[in-house]
Design an enzyme around this catalytic site. Sequence first.
Site, PDB file in Angstrom:
ATOM      1  N   SER A   1       0.835  -1.207   0.000  1.00 54.13           N
ATOM      2  CA  SER A   1       0.000   0.000   0.000  1.00 54.13           C
ATOM      3  C   SER A   1       0.869   1.256   0.000  1.00 54.13           C
ATOM      4  O   SER A   1       0.574   2.227  -0.688  1.00 54.13           O
ATOM      5  CB  SER A   1      -0.946   0.001   1.206  1.00 54.13           C
ATOM      6  OG  SER A   1      -0.245  -0.201   2.407  1.00 54.13           O
TER       7      SER A   1
ATOM      8  N   ASN B   1       2.236   1.652  -3.640  1.00 49.58           N
ATOM      9  CA  ASN B   1       1.353   1.647  -4.808  1.00 49.58           C
ATOM     10  C   ASN B   1       0.017   2.365  -4.642  1.00 49.58           C
ATOM     11  O   ASN B   1      -0.620   2.692  -5.639  1.00 49.58           O
ATOM     12  CB  ASN B   1       1.071   0.193  -5.222  1.00 49.58           C
ATOM     13  CG  ASN B   1       2.322  -0.528  -5.666  1.00 49.58           C
ATOM     14  OD1 ASN B   1       3.018  -0.077  -6.554  1.00 49.58           O
ATOM     15  ND2 ASN B   1       2.626  -1.644  -5.029  1.00 49.58           N
ATOM     16  N   TYR B   2      -0.429   2.582  -3.417  1.00 51.30           N
ATOM     17  CA  TYR B   2      -1.780   3.125  -3.235  1.00 51.30           C
ATOM     18  C   TYR B   2      -1.845   4.410  -2.411  1.00 51.30           C
ATOM     19  O   TYR B   2      -2.883   5.065  -2.390  1.00 51.30           O
ATOM     20  CB  TYR B   2      -2.680   2.065  -2.574  1.00 51.30           C
ATOM     21  CG  TYR B   2      -2.937   0.884  -3.461  1.00 51.30           C
ATOM     22  CD1 TYR B   2      -3.802   0.965  -4.547  1.00 51.30           C
ATOM     23  CD2 TYR B   2      -2.300  -0.322  -3.234  1.00 51.30           C
ATOM     24  CE1 TYR B   2      -4.029  -0.115  -5.372  1.00 51.30           C
ATOM     25  CE2 TYR B   2      -2.523  -1.417  -4.048  1.00 51.30           C
ATOM     26  CZ  TYR B   2      -3.385  -1.307  -5.120  1.00 51.30           C
ATOM     27  OH  TYR B   2      -3.601  -2.380  -5.937  1.00 51.30           O
ATOM     28  N   LEU B   3      -0.777   4.755  -1.734  1.00 53.64           N
ATOM     29  CA  LEU B   3      -0.806   5.931  -0.858  1.00 53.64           C
ATOM     30  C   LEU B   3      -0.091   7.096  -1.510  1.00 53.64           C
ATOM     31  O   LEU B   3       1.104   7.000  -1.831  1.00 53.64           O
ATOM     32  CB  LEU B   3      -0.146   5.607   0.492  1.00 53.64           C
ATOM     33  CG  LEU B   3      -0.810   4.487   1.298  1.00 53.64           C
ATOM     34  CD1 LEU B   3      -0.021   4.217   2.573  1.00 53.64           C
ATOM     35  CD2 LEU B   3      -2.251   4.835   1.627  1.00 53.64           C
TER      36      LEU B   3
END
Length: 574
Positions: free
Chosen positions: A528, A531-533
Amino acid sequence: MQESVQTSLGSETLWEEERSTDGSKWRFLEHNGPVFAPSYEPLPDKVKFFYDGKHMKLSPPAEEVATFFAKMLDHEYSTKDIFRKNFFKDWRKEMTSEEKSKITDLNKCNFSQMNDYFKAQSEARKQMTKEEKRKIKEENERLLQEYGFCIMDNHKERIGNFRIEPPGLFRGRGDHPKMGMLKRRIRPEDIIINCSKDSKQPKPPPGKKWKEVRHDNKVTWLASWTENIQGSIKYIMLNPSSRIKGEKDWQKYETARRLKKCVDRLRTQYRDDWKSKEMRIRQRAVALYFIDKLALRAGNEKEEGETADTVGCCSLRVEHIQLYPKMDEQEFVVEFDFLGKDSIRYYNKIPVEKRVFKNLQLFLENKQPEDDLFDRLNTSILNKHLQELMDGLTAKVFRTYNASITLQQQLKELTTSDDSIPAKILSYNRANRAVAILCNHQRAPPKTFEKSMQNLQTKIDEKQIQLSTARKQLKAAKADHKASHDDKSKKTVEVKRKAVQRIEEQLMKLQVQATDREENKQIALGTSKLNYLDPRISVAWCKKYAIPIEKIYNKTQREKFAWAIDMAEKDYVF
């Protein structure tokens, strides 16, 4: 361009990327190609393999594959039935006809001498002299300078991974049905090279040829090949810190920020659609609710021949959910249980809105366990609808948005200005963990977890004894000063007080570390975070609370997010 996805296979990291869709192109690309894994070196004669108690000399191909299993004897993988079954099946393909006729039962195979040999090799590497380490470092630097950079549009760019992964046994994540299968050696004949027509083309090893040389400036990969386990295409890409990667990262998070501006409108719309007269619209709206609320992946249809029974939101089946009008004092509870990406189990019990629950009851009517829950929906239909709602919107954008907004909210709630730096780092990791749980980023507890926790507890116990001793010494020094009132005893008190303070800080740091490790033993925070934060949230938090950025991002991560470190101010809001 579409976002690139990092995938780990064994010890190496490769890159996957789809074709550009925004029309951006490079004009010039030159590189020297990949570095291949070294050829297999047969084991010394003293290292023997035994079958049914008798020494047996293996042919080089069979011996090489046997070493892959021998290296994993101490790992739990080697005890799993599916791993052993797949390994033995692929191993027999590498045997001579004579070996096949003799070796018929894996349980009769003794790899212990091979295992001991590789352990000794590992220990020898740890005991290398400075001179030996220096030579290896120099060789790695030579390879980096020759193969680790490319020229793209007059920029010298670092390549993400220029080494081809060596052969080995596939592990997969979760209970992957293909674990134990042989990952075959990648050869020049498997490689497609991508470069400019007017560049100096990479040379294959002597006597070898590339599978193909392309000049496709609509993609950013430098080399590609198809791996044999799942038939997926692997790519060598630019390093995350490259200019083009930074731009793509920035675009990804800006798209998620655009979703933030209209997410309330979209939520109102899909709630209204729960009441639609058309079943397909109701199903689409409930699926979108799950993608938004639970960060579920959309769920692409699997390739033909894919044996892993993995699903996403659109491909959920009746057997994957259970409905409970009331459970644990909560109403309208949905229980999910299915294998998601990489065969990681997704299990969750959540209360949902009444109309969602009623719709799910409707979707389940007259269906068998193996029937599709959303039989009027697929990923193509969903993605087309998402594009109509907002340009560039995908299920992954929802995932990125919800992950980033969750981190921002959790940091605000958990961080206290007066906390020490270790306590603030713990708060950060707890916020990150909330995101990892949302995104179902699980991992198995590390093999060495219990031992490392015991070692940490020993340090804590020793530090507590030190603290007790230091406090007694401070108490004695205060008594001595009270009796003498001289400057020397006063200085002693101050020295002892500082010693107590220092040991208290050290003890607290160790205790926070123990709490952090325990809470994160089955949660993977890295996926995360990388890649997502939105990294600007983390950078802003560091600046606001005077936390050194290296406490959150390691060197490689700081290179990847250099654009965010330069850009984000302490008042940045996602």
